[in-house]
Motif scaffolding. Structure first.
Motif, mmCIF file in Angstrom:
data_model
loop_
_atom_site.group_PDB
_atom_site.id
_atom_site.type_symbol
_atom_site.label_atom_id
_atom_site.label_comp_id
_atom_site.label_asym_id
_atom_site.label_seq_id
_atom_site.Cartn_x
_atom_site.Cartn_y
_atom_site.Cartn_z
ATOM 1 N N ALA A 184 68.153 51.653 -8.733
ATOM 2 C CA ALA A 184 68.785 51.155 -9.955
ATOM 3 C C ALA A 184 69.919 52.075 -10.391
ATOM 4 N N ASN A 185 71.021 51.457 -10.855
ATOM 5 C CA ASN A 185 72.190 52.210 -11.330
ATOM 6 C C ASN A 185 72.842 51.386 -12.441
ATOM 7 N N ASP A 186 72.473 51.694 -13.699
ATOM 8 C CA ASP A 186 72.950 50.925 -14.855
ATOM 9 C C ASP A 186 72.551 49.454 -14.708
ATOM 10 N N ASP A 187 73.554 48.551 -14.643
ATOM 11 C CA ASP A 187 73.247 47.122 -14.598
ATOM 12 C C ASP A 187 73.275 46.557 -13.180
ATOM 13 N N HIS A 188 73.199 47.453 -12.182
ATOM 14 C CA HIS A 188 73.199 46.981 -10.804
ATOM 15 C C HIS A 188 72.300 47.865 -9.945
ATOM 16 N N ASN A 255 74.743 51.294 1.140
ATOM 17 C CA ASN A 255 75.129 51.445 -0.274
ATOM 18 C C ASN A 255 75.793 50.178 -0.807
ATOM 19 N N VAL A 256 75.119 49.053 -0.607
ATOM 20 C CA VAL A 256 75.643 47.756 -1.048
ATOM 21 C C VAL A 256 75.302 47.545 -2.526
ATOM 22 N N LYS A 257 76.317 47.228 -3.317
ATOM 23 C CA LYS A 257 76.118 47.010 -4.747
ATOM 24 C C LYS A 257 75.642 45.584 -5.003
ATOM 25 N N ASP A 260 72.138 43.192 -11.140
ATOM 26 C CA ASP A 260 70.743 42.964 -11.509
ATOM 27 C C ASP A 260 70.469 41.478 -11.760
ATOM 28 N N ALA A 261 71.500 40.727 -12.137
ATOM 29 C CA ALA A 261 71.327 39.287 -12.364
ATOM 30 C C ALA A 261 70.942 38.561 -11.083
ATOM 31 N N TYR A 262 71.201 39.193 -9.929
ATOM 32 C CA TYR A 262 70.871 38.566 -8.648
ATOM 33 C C TYR A 262 69.531 39.054 -8.107
ATOM 34 N N ARG A 263 68.731 39.648 -8.976
ATOM 35 C CA ARG A 263 67.351 39.986 -8.638
ATOM 36 C C ARG A 263 66.489 38.741 -8.826
ATOM 37 N N LEU A 264 65.571 38.489 -7.899
ATOM 38 C CA LEU A 264 64.673 37.337 -7.995
ATOM 39 C C LEU A 264 63.281 37.818 -8.389
ATOM 40 N N GLY A 265 62.804 37.365 -9.519
ATOM 41 C CA GLY A 265 61.504 37.818 -10.007
ATOM 42 C C GLY A 265 61.614 39.165 -10.698
ATOM 43 N N GLU A 266 60.461 39.711 -11.102
ATOM 44 C CA GLU A 266 60.434 40.977 -11.815
ATOM 45 C C GLU A 266 60.521 42.151 -10.852
#
Length: 432
Positions: A184-188, A255-257, A260-266
């Motif tokens: 995790a790095n801020d919002d991504h 190191n692909v950015k 977080d909106a493209y995370r699926l599930g929790e």
């Protein structure tokens, strides 16, 4: 290659004008589907025997029998072009929700359309198998509105192609041991790792990646993300098969950015997402075990055996019966699973059974054609549909691996259906 760049994408979240009201009858739907297909494609004709006057192999593209077609960028583009026509006519996502471009109809409408489409000459849908059978359903089930807005409608329309980034060099059937990490790095997130045996990665636009996100115990430390396959740090390398084709790939993530909106599930609950994805995969794969691939057309198979003059051989007849009964059993099992899902039940071991039925039927068909053809399986004798089966026979062993190996499926059935004890863990540091 990107099939999406430069295409006229429909705006996500808006159904096409061709989608009708859910009250449409099956008869009305059938008339509409047939009218579309008649205007957009040519009916299947009678197969022609290729010319051999120049001594070239008699195996034409229409004769070729293969499980792994070695899909190219051009194949993917043709599949996407056709998919867009189908989607814009209202048949691209028949069971999908209307808010994301689906028709909102039941499975019987989808089954009817597919039966009609098989009667016409259309590009092979193989390059879109993972998109429509795994990535799309998983995104629809677990994705955020932002992720759906970017990818969902486009996947079903053919504007994007998806692939699955689960297996690794040291984590195939044991997915819980994946080493790819997401920090995790801020919002991504920053994703780094290596994936292998990824079907269609060389022409995909988005990848469904399973990564470790915490030091928690196994199964509780994984998260699933959608990765842009054209992002900086993504490298794809083909893997050549013994058929000579390269359907599978290695994928390196450096190191692909990933937003977080493209995370699926929790976070750290990716195991549940991964298992749902595999259920979708086994369902898609298993459906072909009852004839969905077109390989199990028993009338055509019988005609081939007759043309080879082996239809009177008792061994051939027995092997033909084995294939026929296996396909019939798979159809019955598939119908039972579909009925359970319609009643609101969550699919479980039925998908493992369907996958096992497929691999068993594929192996039985391989045994049959190998026995019937004999040396003609390996030599081009200028007879149609003989040497053309070589790629199929070579591809059957590899199909046992997709969606979890046959051994994994048997363990699932034994433990979850038959309530048998778990397979014992091998003892380590045994005395010499």
């Amino acid at each position: 290659m990107s099939t999406a760049r430069g295409s006229n994408s429909v705006f996500a979240g808006q159904p096409t004008a061709a989608v009708r009201d859910a009250s449409e009858s099956l008869e009305e739907f059938a008339e509409r589907a047939q009218a579309f297909l008649m205007s957009a494609a040519k009916p299947l004709g009678v197969s022609r025997t290729p010319s051999t006057s120049d001594g070239s192999p008699c195996v034409s593209e229409e004769d070729r029998v293969s499980l792994f077609r070695g899909s190219t960028v051009e194949d993917a583009r043709a599949a996407c072009d056709w998919r867009r026509q189908v989607f814009d006519a209202g048949f691209g996502w028949i069971k999908g929700p209307k808010e994301w471009g689906g028709a909102g109809l039941s499975g019987k409408f989808e089954k009817a359309y597919l039966q009609f489409e098989r009667q016409y000459e259309t590009p092979s849908p193989s390059p879109l198998g993972v998109s429509l059978g795994m990535v799309g359903p998983t995104l629809n089930q677990f994705g955020s509105d932002e992720a759906k807005q970017r990818w969902l409608t486009g996947l079903y329309r053919g504007d994007f192609i998806g692939c699955q980034l689960f297996s690794e060099p040291a984590a195939g059937s044991d997915l819980a041991s994946v080493k790819t990490k997401a920090i995790a790095n801020d919002d991504h997130w920053i994703v780094t790792g290596q994936k292998v045996w990824t079907s269609g990665a060389h022409y995909s636009d988005v990848g469904l990646v399973l990564a470790r996100t915490s030091p928690s115990p196994r199964h509780g430390n994984l998260t699933v993300f959608l990765v842009d396959m054209h992002a900086p740090g993504v490298e794809v390398k083909p893997l050549r098969q013994m058929t000579g084709e390269a359907d599978f790939n290695e994928v390196f993530l450096d190191n692909v950015k990933v937003e977080d909106a493209y995370r699926l599930g929790e976070i750290d609950e990716g195991w549940q997402v991964a298992m749902a994805t595999l259920l979708h995969e086994r369902g898609a794969i298993g459906g072909s075990g009852s004839g969905g691939t077109g390989l199990f057309d028993m009338n055509k198979l019988a005609a081939m055996l007759i043309s080879l003059g082996v239809d009177g051989d008792p061994m051939i007849r027995q092997q033909y019966a084995t294939v026929a009964t296996g396909v019939a059993a798979a159809k019955a099992m598939r119908s039972r699973a579909e009925a359970a899902m319609k009643s609101g039940q969550t699919p479980g071991a039925e998908m493992s059974l369907s996958k096992l039925a497929l691999t068993r039927n594929l192996a039985a068909l391989s045994d049959l054609v190998s026995k019937a053809l004999g040396p003609k399986l390996l030599m081009d004798t200028h007879e149609p549909r003989t040497y053309a089966w070589t790629e199929y026979v070579l591809g059957v062993p590899g199909f046992r691996l997709g969606g979890g190996t046959d051994e994994i499926q048997r363990n699932i059935i034994a433990e979850r259906v038959l309530d048998l004890p778990k397979e014992p863990t091998p003892r380590r540091n045994l005395p010499h």
